[in-house]
Design a protein around this motif. Structure first.
Motif, PDB file in Angstrom:
ATOM      1  N   ALA A   7       0.838  -1.197   0.000  1.00  0.00           N
ATOM      2  CA  ALA A   7       0.000   0.000   0.000  1.00  0.00           C
ATOM      3  C   ALA A   7       0.879   1.255   0.000  1.00  0.00           C
ATOM      4  CB  ALA A   7      -0.919   0.002   1.220  1.00  0.00           C
ATOM      5  N   LYS A   8       1.916   1.220   0.825  1.00  0.00           N
ATOM      6  CA  LYS A   8       2.818   2.377   0.879  1.00  0.00           C
ATOM      7  C   LYS A   8       3.480   2.599  -0.488  1.00  0.00           C
ATOM      8  CE  LYS A   8       6.613   4.366   3.495  1.00  0.00           C
ATOM      9  NZ  LYS A   8       7.644   4.188   4.520  1.00  0.00           N
ATOM     10  N   GLU A   9       3.948   1.505  -1.071  1.00  0.00           N
ATOM     11  CA  GLU A   9       4.628   1.617  -2.361  1.00  0.00           C
ATOM     12  C   GLU A   9       3.649   2.065  -3.452  1.00  0.00           C
ATOM     13  OE1 GLU A   9       7.743   1.757  -2.738  1.00  0.00           O
ATOM     14  OE2 GLU A   9       7.663   1.930  -4.933  1.00  0.00           O
ATOM     15  N   ARG A  10       2.405   1.552  -3.377  1.00  0.00           N
ATOM     16  CA  ARG A  10       1.406   1.976  -4.368  1.00  0.00           C
ATOM     17  C   ARG A  10       1.122   3.472  -4.256  1.00  0.00           C
ATOM     18  NH1 ARG A  10      -1.437  -2.587  -2.860  1.00  0.00           N
ATOM     19  NH2 ARG A  10      -3.124  -1.371  -1.964  1.00  0.00           N
ATOM     20  N   LEU A  11       1.085   3.962  -3.019  1.00  0.00           N
ATOM     21  CA  LEU A  11       0.867   5.411  -2.828  1.00  0.00           C
ATOM     22  C   LEU A  11       2.027   6.212  -3.434  1.00  0.00           C
ATOM     23  CD1 LEU A  11      -0.543   5.418   0.812  1.00  0.00           C
ATOM     24  CD2 LEU A  11      -1.718   6.370  -1.190  1.00  0.00           C
ATOM     25  N   GLN A  57      -7.201  12.555  -1.450  1.00  0.00           N
ATOM     26  CA  GLN A  57      -8.332  11.684  -1.808  1.00  0.00           C
ATOM     27  C   GLN A  57      -8.052  10.921  -3.114  1.00  0.00           C
ATOM     28  OE1 GLN A  57     -11.218  11.253  -0.041  1.00  0.00           O
ATOM     29  NE2 GLN A  57     -11.813   9.723  -1.571  1.00  0.00           N
ATOM     30  N   GLU A  58      -7.618  11.665  -4.124  1.00  0.00           N
ATOM     31  CA  GLU A  58      -7.342  11.034  -5.429  1.00  0.00           C
ATOM     32  C   GLU A  58      -6.158  10.070  -5.329  1.00  0.00           C
ATOM     33  OE1 GLU A  58      -6.620  13.779  -8.639  1.00  0.00           O
ATOM     34  OE2 GLU A  58      -6.379  12.158 -10.109  1.00  0.00           O
ATOM     35  N   LEU A  59      -5.155  10.450  -4.555  1.00  0.00           N
ATOM     36  CA  LEU A  59      -3.987   9.574  -4.388  1.00  0.00           C
ATOM     37  C   LEU A  59      -4.405   8.257  -3.745  1.00  0.00           C
ATOM     38  CD1 LEU A  59      -1.482  12.347  -3.282  1.00  0.00           C
ATOM     39  CD2 LEU A  59      -1.156  10.850  -5.269  1.00  0.00           C
ATOM     40  N   CYS A  60      -5.314   8.324  -2.761  1.00  0.00           N
ATOM     41  CA  CYS A  60      -5.815   7.106  -2.110  1.00  0.00           C
ATOM     42  C   CYS A  60      -6.604   6.246  -3.096  1.00  0.00           C
ATOM     43  CB  CYS A  60      -6.697   7.471  -0.920  1.00  0.00           C
ATOM     44  SG  CYS A  60      -5.764   8.155   0.461  1.00  0.00           S
ATOM     45  N   LYS A  74      -7.379   3.126   1.761  1.00  0.00           N
ATOM     46  CA  LYS A  74      -8.263   4.025   2.513  1.00  0.00           C
ATOM     47  C   LYS A  74      -7.452   5.185   3.084  1.00  0.00           C
ATOM     48  CE  LYS A  74     -12.037   0.932   3.778  1.00  0.00           C
ATOM     49  NZ  LYS A  74     -12.097   0.434   2.408  1.00  0.00           N
ATOM     50  N   LYS A  75      -8.166   6.280   3.369  1.00  0.00           N
ATOM     51  CA  LYS A  75      -7.469   7.462   3.907  1.00  0.00           C
ATOM     52  C   LYS A  75      -6.713   7.141   5.195  1.00  0.00           C
ATOM     53  CE  LYS A  75      -9.104  11.822   2.139  1.00  0.00           C
ATOM     54  NZ  LYS A  75      -9.657  13.130   2.456  1.00  0.00           N
ATOM     55  N   GLY A  76      -7.318   6.256   6.012  1.00  0.00           N
ATOM     56  CA  GLY A  76      -6.657   5.860   7.259  1.00  0.00           C
ATOM     57  C   GLY A  76      -5.281   5.259   6.992  1.00  0.00           C
ATOM     58  N   TYR A 133      -2.722   7.948   6.123  1.00  0.00           N
ATOM     59  CA  TYR A 133      -2.187   8.673   7.286  1.00  0.00           C
ATOM     60  C   TYR A 133      -1.426   7.756   8.254  1.00  0.00           C
ATOM     61  CZ  TYR A 133      -4.512  12.781   5.475  1.00  0.00           C
ATOM     62  OH  TYR A 133      -4.877  13.828   4.669  1.00  0.00           O
ATOM     63  N   HIS A 134      -1.519   6.456   8.019  1.00  0.00           N
ATOM     64  CA  HIS A 134      -0.655   5.526   8.759  1.00  0.00           C
ATOM     65  C   HIS A 134       0.792   5.682   8.252  1.00  0.00           C
ATOM     66  CE1 HIS A 134       0.848   1.877  10.614  1.00  0.00           C
ATOM     67  NE2 HIS A 134       1.210   1.424   9.428  1.00  0.00           N
ATOM     68  N   PHE A 135       0.940   5.888   6.948  1.00  0.00           N
ATOM     69  CA  PHE A 135       2.292   5.965   6.358  1.00  0.00           C
ATOM     70  C   PHE A 135       2.837   7.389   6.281  1.00  0.00           C
ATOM     71  CE2 PHE A 135       0.456   2.146   4.203  1.00  0.00           C
ATOM     72  CZ  PHE A 135       1.275   1.215   4.833  1.00  0.00           C
TER      73      PHE A 135
END
Lengths: 203, 203
Positions: free
Chosen positions: A7-11, A30-33, A39-41, A44-46
């Protein structure tokens, strides 16, 4: 753990694609997620902010540029002027390959973000400054080697390296403004000719 | 009528100030209206979209650049190489004056918008292309004059003019990334030296 780090790498990959194609301000969290399918959560975890994500994206671009492009171009096994030629050639090849993939000539991710953000975000400006310094240092070393082997006449190699990097970024900007890859190719080839000409006389 | 046309001009001037300091995407219609002290209805009386306003702002920047800077630098009463020197000097003086006023070195409004918008907005891209062609044409004419008076050796003056404009924009980008007006000054002075060096041999 696997999915989390995906997920981090995809972001990061998504930020690189979307912001390179458009701009920092035009692409929101929002668009990046949505693009990364997280998810937005999770975001903000990363990352605390979009700025944090873009700093991570700049690190990836930089690592990629070094590994794929600069280490090849600036290999000390190449004669100095060939290094500079190769540097401009790779610059063209990279943009041509991206155009082939996306149908868009987006130019230099560092130059783009620098123009947009360096008056607005000191952390982004400082990172791009360091990246620019890295490439200017490689160009300077190449010019020092060329002067040492008497291929170029003595010159202020630091200033000439700065001028060469400015030229490279300016050619990218002008060619991007015309969406003209051939111009990128032709003006890139002029860099070595300018150097050889100006190197004839000490500056 | 007086107030109405003031409002239009205030919107254009505000767009020039805010977008130059930040970016196209970062400045919205709401903020442009607040900055100009006009209601949204007034905005849409003059402009259909933010794009329309920015096209008008580009026209004003272009008119300003021609009247204040380019006509002076490229005056045919100046010897050719002095025109190019003056062109880079004015470029520095203009940015230094803006820095003095705003505390920020924002660089070239055309280059900034080109980098941000030319892949996203064809009307903005085409206008900046025309502006770039205008200045490249003036540089080419100058180089033609220098070649005709045997100050420079015969060369492809169109390609060299493109290279010179790319260099100018690249120097602006690099100096902006460091917020370093002195670098803008120093690298600007190198342009004529590069030309003289490369002009010694026909390219």
């Amino acid at each position: 753990m696997g999915r989390t780090s995906d997920a981090k790498e995809r972001l990061i990959q998504g930020a690189m694609a979307l912001i390179h194609a458009r701009s920092y301000a035009d692409v929101g969290v929002q668009e990046l997620c949505e693009h990364a399918g997280v998810k937005k959560g999770s975001f903000y975890h990363f990352f605390n902010t979009k700025q944090d994500l873009v700093l991570a994206a700049l690190d990836e671009w930089w690592a990629f540029a070094k590994e794929r492009n600069w280490n090849d171009a600036f290999s000390p096994t190449r004669p100095p002027m060939e290094r500079i030629e190769r540097f401009f050639e790779i610059n063209y090849e990279q943009n041509a390959a991206e155009f082939e993939q996306s149908g868009q000539f987006s130019g230099c991710p560092f130059g783009n973000l620098s123009i947009e953000m360096c008056c607005q975000d000191e952390a982004i400006r400082a990172k791009i400054h360091a990246i620019f310094d890295d490439v200017v240092g490689r160009l300077k070393q190449t010019l020092d080697d060329a002067v040492a082997s008497k291929i170029l006449a003595p010159m202020d190699t630091q200033e000439t390296a700065l001028a060469l990097w400015a030229y490279c970024e300016g050619v990218l900007m002008l060619a991007k403004s015309r969406q003209d890859l051939d111009l990128l190719h032709r003006l890139g080839k002029r860099a070595v000719r300018f150097l050889q000409a100006s190197g004839r006389k000490a500056t």
